[in-house]
Structures are given as structure tokens and as C-alpha cells.
Write a protein that holds these residues in place. Structure first.
Motif, PDB file in Angstrom:
ATOM      1  N   GLY A  34      51.722 -68.783 -63.858  1.00  0.00           N
ATOM      2  CA  GLY A  34      52.983 -69.517 -63.939  1.00  0.00           C
ATOM      3  C   GLY A  34      54.110 -68.657 -64.474  1.00  0.00           C
ATOM      4  O   GLY A  34      55.237 -68.719 -63.985  1.00  0.00           O
ATOM      5  N   LYS A  35      53.800 -67.850 -65.478  1.00  0.00           N
ATOM      6  CA  LYS A  35      54.818 -66.970 -66.060  1.00  0.00           C
ATOM      7  C   LYS A  35      55.248 -65.910 -65.055  1.00  0.00           C
ATOM      8  O   LYS A  35      56.444 -65.621 -64.906  1.00  0.00           O
ATOM      9  CB  LYS A  35      54.267 -66.315 -67.317  1.00  0.00           C
TER      10      LYS A  35
ATOM     11  N   ALA B 268      59.189 -63.808 -60.739  1.00  0.00           N
ATOM     12  CA  ALA B 268      59.275 -63.310 -59.373  1.00  0.00           C
ATOM     13  C   ALA B 268      60.516 -63.858 -58.680  1.00  0.00           C
ATOM     14  O   ALA B 268      61.195 -64.761 -59.181  1.00  0.00           O
ATOM     15  CB  ALA B 268      58.016 -63.711 -58.598  1.00  0.00           C
ATOM     16  N   THR B 269      60.838 -63.267 -57.543  1.00  0.00           N
ATOM     17  CA  THR B 269      61.942 -63.773 -56.710  1.00  0.00           C
ATOM     18  C   THR B 269      61.358 -64.323 -55.427  1.00  0.00           C
ATOM     19  O   THR B 269      60.432 -63.747 -54.844  1.00  0.00           O
ATOM     20  CB  THR B 269      62.945 -62.651 -56.388  1.00  0.00           C
TER      21      THR B 269
ATOM     22  N   VAL C 299      57.814 -76.564 -70.966  1.00  0.00           N
ATOM     23  CA  VAL C 299      56.444 -76.082 -71.086  1.00  0.00           C
ATOM     24  C   VAL C 299      56.433 -74.553 -71.167  1.00  0.00           C
ATOM     25  O   VAL C 299      57.160 -73.874 -70.428  1.00  0.00           O
ATOM     26  CB  VAL C 299      55.595 -76.543 -69.878  1.00  0.00           C
ATOM     27  N   LEU C 300      55.613 -74.033 -72.065  1.00  0.00           N
ATOM     28  CA  LEU C 300      55.452 -72.584 -72.182  1.00  0.00           C
ATOM     29  C   LEU C 300      54.462 -72.135 -71.110  1.00  0.00           C
ATOM     30  O   LEU C 300      53.278 -72.465 -71.159  1.00  0.00           O
ATOM     31  CB  LEU C 300      54.928 -72.201 -73.568  1.00  0.00           C
ATOM     32  N   HIS C 301      54.956 -71.421 -70.120  1.00  0.00           N
ATOM     33  CA  HIS C 301      54.106 -70.960 -69.019  1.00  0.00           C
ATOM     34  C   HIS C 301      53.474 -69.611 -69.357  1.00  0.00           C
ATOM     35  O   HIS C 301      54.106 -68.738 -69.945  1.00  0.00           O
ATOM     36  CB  HIS C 301      54.924 -70.834 -67.731  1.00  0.00           C
ATOM     37  N   THR C 302      52.206 -69.475 -68.993  1.00  0.00           N
ATOM     38  CA  THR C 302      51.486 -68.205 -69.171  1.00  0.00           C
ATOM     39  C   THR C 302      50.802 -67.846 -67.862  1.00  0.00           C
ATOM     40  O   THR C 302      50.771 -68.633 -66.914  1.00  0.00           O
ATOM     41  CB  THR C 302      50.423 -68.344 -70.280  1.00  0.00           C
TER      42      THR C 302
END
Length: 486
Positions: free
Chosen positions: A472-473, A478-479, A466-469
Motif C-alpha cells: 500500500g505504501k 508510485a505514479t 490509515v497508515l499504509h505499509t
């Protein structure tokens, strides 16, 4: 398969694998699919064990093209000759002289009611139209732009949670199959509730998206008048819906009340065969009707006409259909091979509606499309005649309903047909047997499990990524503790 016997009451089948001959009875021009289970053979060397050859033949019928799953006395359709009858009565006669609730009684109980019977039925249906106050909170839990069919489907399912006495899981699985007075009375009560509340729930699904308060069903109005009142009343004194619109809606409801074992009715029976409560069963019918190949067809007609635009664009559109670049909606039918008898009635109804609403701007485009398609050998040879959806969408649009509400206007009256078939199945001789169709298994034979660290990837079996935006992106970038590595 061989020829039938001289009496034409059986079918003779010779199995060339074994040389054996079998005689299968024919009853009402029907053979039992289970009779083919006696036609057995030994598997050929190397044949897949999943074929189950030694257990008898299976009958393949993708999409139920020629499989009868139940004996019924409700609706008869002759698709080759454009005939539709409810309990033996031609749909043309009923549309001319009857009413939706009278036809509802006919479909459910098998006969046209007397004055006393109809008054009782109408009183109970309208009395049971009021929804529990807690349902308001349920409707307000949906997004402002939720599709009304999604809301209605959920509402029917939720309704069952209010009536424990209607749940065979709580009251015993023979709750609706005993055919004794108490069981029949309980069944009737649920029928009253579902028919009565269908308009109420549909109106609530409409008004919640308008940001309007819900309306208590009025007293002293007909079924469709009450529906229009609940949709539109904003506090005006002595409010009464336009009688032409009420009558048109009543005719449309009557025409859509039942249509034999269509996708949604079959879904209701499939679900009901597990002896679930009727509210859950009706909810699954609503979900099936939601699909664009079923209840969404009249909405598709309007979207098609909007895409065509002006009448002069019709020829180019039809040519695109022939090239399979466009889809022609509102023509052809799974059952009717000549014409849909309901379409002629709806066309006359449309004329009456347009007299009070004014002609829809798409009417000329629709007429041009209608006339050209009926004169074109490409469509005539394929038996693509206008169906009920072609004109009903124009009526709903002229009456001011939003496009995504069209399937709801189909679902409300179809509740009656679903209930008629459900009731018939519950009361059928021999009880209810859960529906469990067979399959033709073509998958892998027996395989041994391989630990994950020793497996090789198999091509074509990978899930899509899935292409996350947005959030979600950013989260993927992030860590954090426990983050999965992809």
C-alpha cells in the motif's frame, strides 16, 4: 409518576405540563411502554421538533436495563437470590439428574420427555448431524489462523443456503407461524439440523486449523461423546472419548443451554422478527456471542490468570483492579447480584475433570483470587461474586482446548436456547411483529444542502487516515493513471 390505585392493578400518572391524569394498567407487574404514547403535550416555544412532544412520551432504557420485549415461558432468573430455572426446574436438579439433550427437549418443547419422546428426539438430532460434503470446501476457504468463532458464525449462515424449504423468503412469510402440522414438522426438522450440526460445524472449525481431515459423526455415541470424537479422532480403532470429559462437557453444555434474554438470544429474536430463515438468525446469535462481554468472558478469565501468574501476585492484582488499572474477569454478572448458581456446579465439575487431567497450573492462582475477592469488602459491597465463566475456562484449559475455542464451546449448547426462544416467538399468539425500537434523536435539526465547493470544514468530523505499509505504501509513492491526490 403517581401512586397506584387501591387495587394495585394500575398506575396513576399526572403530567405536570398539562395537568392531565392518566391511568395505566398493571398486568403481571408490568406496564405497557406504548401506554405512555397517550401522554401528549404541546411543544414549548422554541422546543426542538425532533422531540415529537405532541406524539406522546417515549421510554428511554439504554441497554434494556428494565424493558420486557416478549412474554416467555422458557427460563426464569432471580438475580437477587441466585436462582436459575429452565421451564420451572431448578438448574441444580437438572445438572444432577438430567442430560444436555434431555434439557434441550425441555427448553424447546416445554416439558421433560418420556422415554419414547427422548429416543425420537435424540435419534433425529444425531441423524441430522452429518454436514453436506460441499461444506468442506467452505471451511477450507478460511485463512489458517482464522478465529473459530468467525468460521462458525459464517458456517451457520452458509448452512441456510442448503435448505430452501426453511426459507420464508422463498416459501412465504407464514412458513413457521401457521402452527399447523406441516409448519411444525418443518420447524422441527430445522431444529434437529441446527442442534445436530452445531457440534459438526464446530469440530470442522477446529480441525481445519489443525490441518486435519474432517470426521463423519459416529454412530452410537452421546451428543458430547460424538463432539469429542469429531474433534480428536485420527483413525484409531474403537476410539472412545474419556467418559469423565464427556460427562463434564455434557454438564457444561446443560448449564450454558439458555440464560433468558441475554445479548445473543435477543439478537436472534431481533433478527428472527423479520421472519428470516432460522440459520441466518442463529448466525447472528453466534456473532453476538463472539464479543468479549458475552461468550468471550471465559477466555478473558484465563488470559487474566496467565497475566497474574503465581498466587503471590494476586494481592497486587486486586489492588490494581481497585485503582481501575486492571479488569477483574469472571466476577459479577449483569443479572446475578449475589452469586451465579451455575458457578457452584461448575466448580464441582472442575474437581472431577482435574482428577483425570491433573490440576491446571493456574488453579492455585484462581483459588487465591477467588478466596481473596470474596473476603474483600470492595468486591463484596459491589456484589462481585464468581460467575460461571470463572471456573469453566479452567475446565476447558485442563481439557486441552485452545483459548480462542472457548467461545465455540459456549455457542454450541446455546444454539438450543436460541432455538427455544425463536420457536416460541414464531408460535406466539397474534403472530410476529418486527422489532423496531425507538431512539432519542439529539442530532441537528433541518439543514439546507451546501454544494461541496462552498462548504467549510467542520472540526471533529474527519475520518482517520490509515497508515499504509508494504504494498500500500509503495503504491501511494508510485505514479499511475487516475491516481487520487490526498
Amino acid at each position: 409518576m403517581g401512586k397506584p390505585t387501591e387495587s394495585n392493578e394500575s398506575l396513576t400518572v399526572r403530567d405536570e405540563r398539562t395537568g392531565k391524569t392518566y391511568t395505566i394498567p398493571i398486568v403481571n407487574n408490568t406496564i405497557q411502554a406504548t401506554a405512555f404514547k397517550q401522554i401528549k403535550a404541546q411543544p414549548k416555544p422554541g422546543e426542538r421538533e425532533e422531540n415529537e412532544t405532541e406524539r406522546g412520551l417515549r421510554v428511554a432504557d439504554r441497554g434494556f436495563m428494565n424493558t420486557a420485549v416478549i412474554e416467555s415461558t422458557i427460563t426464569y432468573i432471580d438475580g437477587d437470590n441466585g436462582i436459575l430455572r429452565y421451564r420451572g426446574y431448578p438448574i441444580e436438579q437438572l445438572a444432577e439428574s438430567s442430560s444436555f439433550l434431555e434439557v434441550a427437549y425441555l427448553l424447546i418443547y416445554g416439558a421433560l420427555p418420556s422415554t419414547r419422546q427422548f429416543d425420537l428426539f435424540e435419534h433425529e438430532v444425531m441423524t441430522h448431524s452429518i454436514a453436506h460434503v460441499d461444506t468442506e470446501g467452505f471451511f477450507h476457504s478460511f485463512r489458517y489462523d482464522a478465529h473459530p468463532m468467525a468460521i462458525l458464525t459464517s458456517a451457520f449462515a452458509a448452512l441456510g443456503s442448503y435448505y430452501a424449504e426453511a426459507n420464508p423468503s422463498l416459501q412465504g412469510q407464514a412458513l413457521f407461524t401457521k402452527s399447523d402440522p406441516a409448519s411444525l414438522a418443518n420447524m422441527d426438522k430445522q431444529i434437529y439440523r441446527l442442534i445436530g450440526k452445531a457440534t459438526t460445524l464446530a469440530a470442522m472449525a477446529y480441525r481445519v486449523r489443525q490441518g486435519r481431515d474432517f470426521v463423519v459423526p459416529p454412530v452410537g455415541m452421546s451428543y458430547t461423546e460424538s463432539f469429542l470424537y469429531q474433534l480428536d479422532h485420527l483413525g484409531e480403532g474403537d476410539y472412545r472419548p474419556n467418559p469423565v470429559l464427556s460427562k463434564a462437557l455434557d454438564v457444561l453444555f446443560l448449564l450454558h443451554a439458555d440464560h433468558e434474554l441475554n445479548a445473543s438470544a435477543t439478537t436472534v429474536l431481533q433478527t428472527g422478527s423479520s421472519l428470516v430463515d432460522p440459520y441466518s438468525a442463529i448466525s447472528t446469535g453466534c456473532a453476538s456471542l463472539y464479543g468479549p462481554l458475552h461468550g468471550g468472558a471465559n477466555e478473558a478469565v484465563i488470559r487474566m490468570l496467565i497475566s497474574i501468574g503465581k498466587p503471590e501476585n494476586v494481592p497486587a492484582f486486586l489492588e490494581a483492579v481497585k485503582r481501575r488499572e486492571k479488569v477483574l474477569s469472571g466476577f459479577g454478572h449483569r443479572v446475578y447480584k449475589t452469586s451465579d448458581p451455575r458457578s457452584f456446579i461448575v466448580r464441582r465439575t472442575a474437581d472431577e475433570v482435574f482428577k483425570v487431567t491433573g490440576k491446571d497450573e493456574l488453579l492455585e492462582t484462581a483459588m487465591k483470587l477467588h478466596d481473596m475477592a470474596l473476603k474483600d469488602d470492595y468486591f463484596v459491597s459491589r456484589k462481585l461474586a464468581p460467575n460461571v465463566d470463572f471456573w469453566s475456562g479452567l475446565i476447558y484449559r485442563a481439557m486441552g482446548f485452545p483459548l480462542d475455542f472457548f467461545p465455540v464451546l459456549f455457542a454450541v449448547p446455546r444454539v438450543v436456547g436460541w432455538l427455544a426462544h425463536w420457536r416460541q416467538m414464531m408460535l406466539q399468539p397474534g403472530g410476529v411483529k418486527i422489532w423496531r425500537p425507538r431512539q432519542i434523536y439529539l442530532g441537528a435539526g433541518k439543514r439546507e444542502y451546501v454544494p461541496i465547493d462552498k462548504r467549510k470544514e467542520e472540526g471533529g468530523k474527519e475520518p482517520s487516515k490509515v497508515l499504509h505499509t508494504g504494498q500500500g505504501k509503495r503504491t501511494q509513492l508510485a505514479t499511475f493513471k487516475g491516481k487520487t491526490k490526498l
